[in-house]
Design an enzyme around this catalytic site. Structure first.
Site, PDB file in Angstrom:
ATOM      1  N   MET A   1      11.111  24.610   2.055  1.00 43.05           N
ATOM      2  CA  MET A   1      10.285  23.852   1.113  1.00 43.05           C
ATOM      3  C   MET A   1      11.145  23.100   0.089  1.00 43.05           C
ATOM      4  SD  MET A   1       7.192  25.123  -1.377  1.00 43.05           S
ATOM      5  CE  MET A   1       6.212  25.837  -0.074  1.00 43.05           C
TER       6      MET A   1
ATOM      7  N   ARG B   1      -9.999   0.328  15.546  1.00 44.88           N
ATOM      8  CA  ARG B   1      -9.990   1.021  14.252  1.00 44.88           C
ATOM      9  C   ARG B   1     -10.988   0.267  13.380  1.00 44.88           C
ATOM     10  NH1 ARG B   1      -4.248   1.546  11.230  1.00 44.88           N
ATOM     11  NH2 ARG B   1      -4.922  -0.453  10.380  1.00 44.88           N
TER      12      ARG B   1
ATOM     13  N   LYS C   1       0.841  -1.214   0.000  1.00 48.98           N
ATOM     14  CA  LYS C   1       0.000   0.000   0.000  1.00 48.98           C
ATOM     15  C   LYS C   1       0.868   1.254   0.000  1.00 48.98           C
ATOM     16  CE  LYS C   1      -0.176  -0.140   5.040  1.00 48.98           C
ATOM     17  NZ  LYS C   1      -0.941  -0.570   6.221  1.00 48.98           N
TER      18      LYS C   1
ATOM     19  N   TYR D   1      15.588  30.071   7.660  1.00 48.21           N
ATOM     20  CA  TYR D   1      14.498  30.864   8.241  1.00 48.21           C
ATOM     21  C   TYR D   1      14.544  30.889   9.764  1.00 48.21           C
ATOM     22  CZ  TYR D   1      12.311  30.697   3.609  1.00 48.21           C
ATOM     23  OH  TYR D   1      12.039  30.822   2.279  1.00 48.21           O
TER      24      TYR D   1
HETATM   25  C1  LIG Z   1      -0.131  -1.581   6.804  1.00 48.53           C
HETATM   26  C2  LIG Z   1      -0.712  -2.834   7.326  1.00 48.53           C
HETATM   27  C3  LIG Z   1       0.095  -3.980   7.542  1.00 48.53           C
HETATM   28  C4  LIG Z   1       1.600  -3.955   7.433  1.00 48.53           C
HETATM   29  O1  LIG Z   1       2.132  -3.515   8.654  1.00 48.53           O
HETATM   30  P1  LIG Z   1       3.722  -3.497   8.903  1.00 48.53           P
HETATM   31  O2  LIG Z   1       3.832  -3.058  10.310  1.00 48.53           O
HETATM   32  O3  LIG Z   1       4.295  -2.514   7.933  1.00 48.53           O
HETATM   33  O4  LIG Z   1       4.206  -4.876   8.659  1.00 48.53           O
HETATM   34  C5  LIG Z   1      -0.518  -5.166   7.899  1.00 48.53           C
HETATM   35  N1  LIG Z   1      -1.863  -5.219   8.045  1.00 48.53           N
HETATM   36  C6  LIG Z   1      -2.652  -4.139   7.891  1.00 48.53           C
HETATM   37  C7  LIG Z   1      -4.111  -4.268   8.108  1.00 48.53           C
HETATM   38  C8  LIG Z   1      -2.113  -2.921   7.545  1.00 48.53           C
HETATM   39  O5  LIG Z   1      -2.900  -1.844   7.403  1.00 48.53           O
END
Ligand SMILES: *Cc1c(COP(=O)(O)O)cnc(C)c1O
Length: 388
Positions: A325, A143, A45, A277
């Site tokens: 930036m 969640r 992802k 800055y």
């Molecule tokens: C992102 C995610 C993972 C991967 O987690 P890592 O800590 O990067 O191994 C696994 N399961 C779900 C549901 C996630 O959202």
């Protein structure tokens, strides 16, 4: 023996991210060996945590990853469009989501609620084929996923949809809240709650192909949580999911991403010169400043100001003053640094450069955020891996 990081090609771009796909391949092998007989899902992802979703996916498959995982449907469809045909799980839908293309593309989709089971069943009826459906239970993360009270209803709805031929329930899963703290009592509680949730699903007649709970940290530190399948993101990219306890090297992992840039400006300044800055950094002697042409426009966290270090001119040196930036400044003292020299922000660490974990500590965050955020105007290239 873990293969070390490879030598990267000479820098070409003003600012570049180089991703070593051989490191990812090696990490996938290491993880597979660690978790066997459980299968491995590599999570790609968010553009492969900034490493390139399609390139990482191809490498992971070639190295033997049985599953890939993504958050949203668009990511799953992009993988299919790039030619991926293996098992692929997607877990983050919103109401009104168009599940039809994912069902046609043989993507495993996830339901957290009866409403989602219904939406997916309806899309499957339209597709004229059974959707591959996984059910997520919230065992304590708070969640996504069905809470304990709602779980029997979700399971019942899925079992009915399965009997009607609209879905095939392929998985039951959950996600840890505190797996990066292996001693945290929530881990045992979540594992016990998950075992219970699987029993509820099986009692309702479901026979999932995979039950899964572990992300990288749990996959590496909690053998009891490996079950049928583990979902590894961070560790596949070579970063330690438990950095307080074990480094990448301790775990046999090789960080895959190197971020580097060419020094754009070098100049002598007197003692007492304010830098960047707000003049939060003032030189305490006559010195040389090197300007590196990357900043928060590229996802360099502003919290790196006066904290994070880069390898420039053979030594690590701290960012002088605020990250802007488009640029940041490094005080290189009396050392002979020239325009065009390479400044390495982070990499595997084998050449003396900081790591993404070092940046995370300097910025008060986690390495996930460092590698996922960096991008913008960096040119990204890949070395190693499979052809095509
Ligand atoms: C992102 C995610 C993972 C991967 O987690 P890592 O800590 O990067 O191994 C696994 N399961 C779900 C549901 C996630 O959202």
């Amino acid at each position: 023996m873990t293969p070390g990081p490879r030598d990267l090609p000479s820098p070409r771009a003003r600012a570049e991210i180089v991703v070593d796909l051989d490191a990812i391949r090696s990490n996938v092998h290491t993880l597979k060996a660690a978790v066997a007989p459980a299968a491995l899902m590599v999570v790609v992802k968010a553009d492969g945590y900034g490493h390139g979703m399609v390139e990482v996916a191809r490498t992971a498959r070639d190295a033997g990853a049985e599953w890939l995982g993504v958050a949203v449907l668009d990511e799953a469809l992009a993988l299919r469009a790039a030619g991926d045909t293996g098992r692929l799980l997607c877990w983050l839908g919103v109401p009104g989501e168009d599940y039809l293309p994912a069902i046609e593309a043989d993507v495993d989709v996830t339901a957290y609620s009866v409403a989602e089971v219904d939406e997916i069943s309806a899309a499957a009826a339209e597709a004229g084929r059974a959707a591959r459906l996984q059910l997520k239970v919230d065992t304590g993360l708070g969640r996504g996923g069905a809470v304990e009270a709602d779980w029997p209803g979700v399971v019942r709805a899925a079992a009915e949809a399965e009997r009607a031929g609209h879905v095939r329930v392929t998985g039951v899963w959950s996600h840890f809240a505190c797996s990066d703290e292996p001693e945290h009592p929530a881990n045992d509680q979540q594992e016990a709650a998950f075992t219970q949730a699987v029993k509820v699903a099986e009692a309702a007649g479901l026979a999932p192909e995979v039950r899964h709970l572990a992300n990288s940290a749990a996959a590496l530190t909690r053998p009891s949580a490996r079950l049928d399948l583990v979902r590894c993101g961070l560790a596949a990219y070579g970063l330690s999911p438990v950095p307080q306890q074990q480094s990448s090297a301790d775990l046999g992992l090789v960080p895959a991403m190197t971020a580097r840039a060419q020094v754009a400006v070098v100049k002598q300044v007197p003692a007492g010169s304010g830098v960047s800055y707000g003049h939060t950094y003032v030189t305490d002697r006559e010195t040389t400043l090197a300007v590196v042409p990357v900043g928060y426009g590229e996802g360099i966290l502003r919290s790196a100001s006066s904290r994070a270090e880069l390898l420039v001119g053979g030594r690590t040196r701290r960012v002088a003053g605020r990250v802007c930036m488009d640029q940041l400044v490094v005080d290189v003292g009396d050392d002979p640094v020239s325009v065009g020299d390479t400044a390495v922000l982070f990499g595997p660490g084998a050449g003396g450069e900081p790591t993404a974990e070092d940046w995370a500590q300097a910025c008060g965050t986690i390495s996930y955020e460092i590698v996922t955020r960096i991008g913008g105007r960096f040119a990204r290239s890949h070395v190693g891996g499979v052809a095509g």
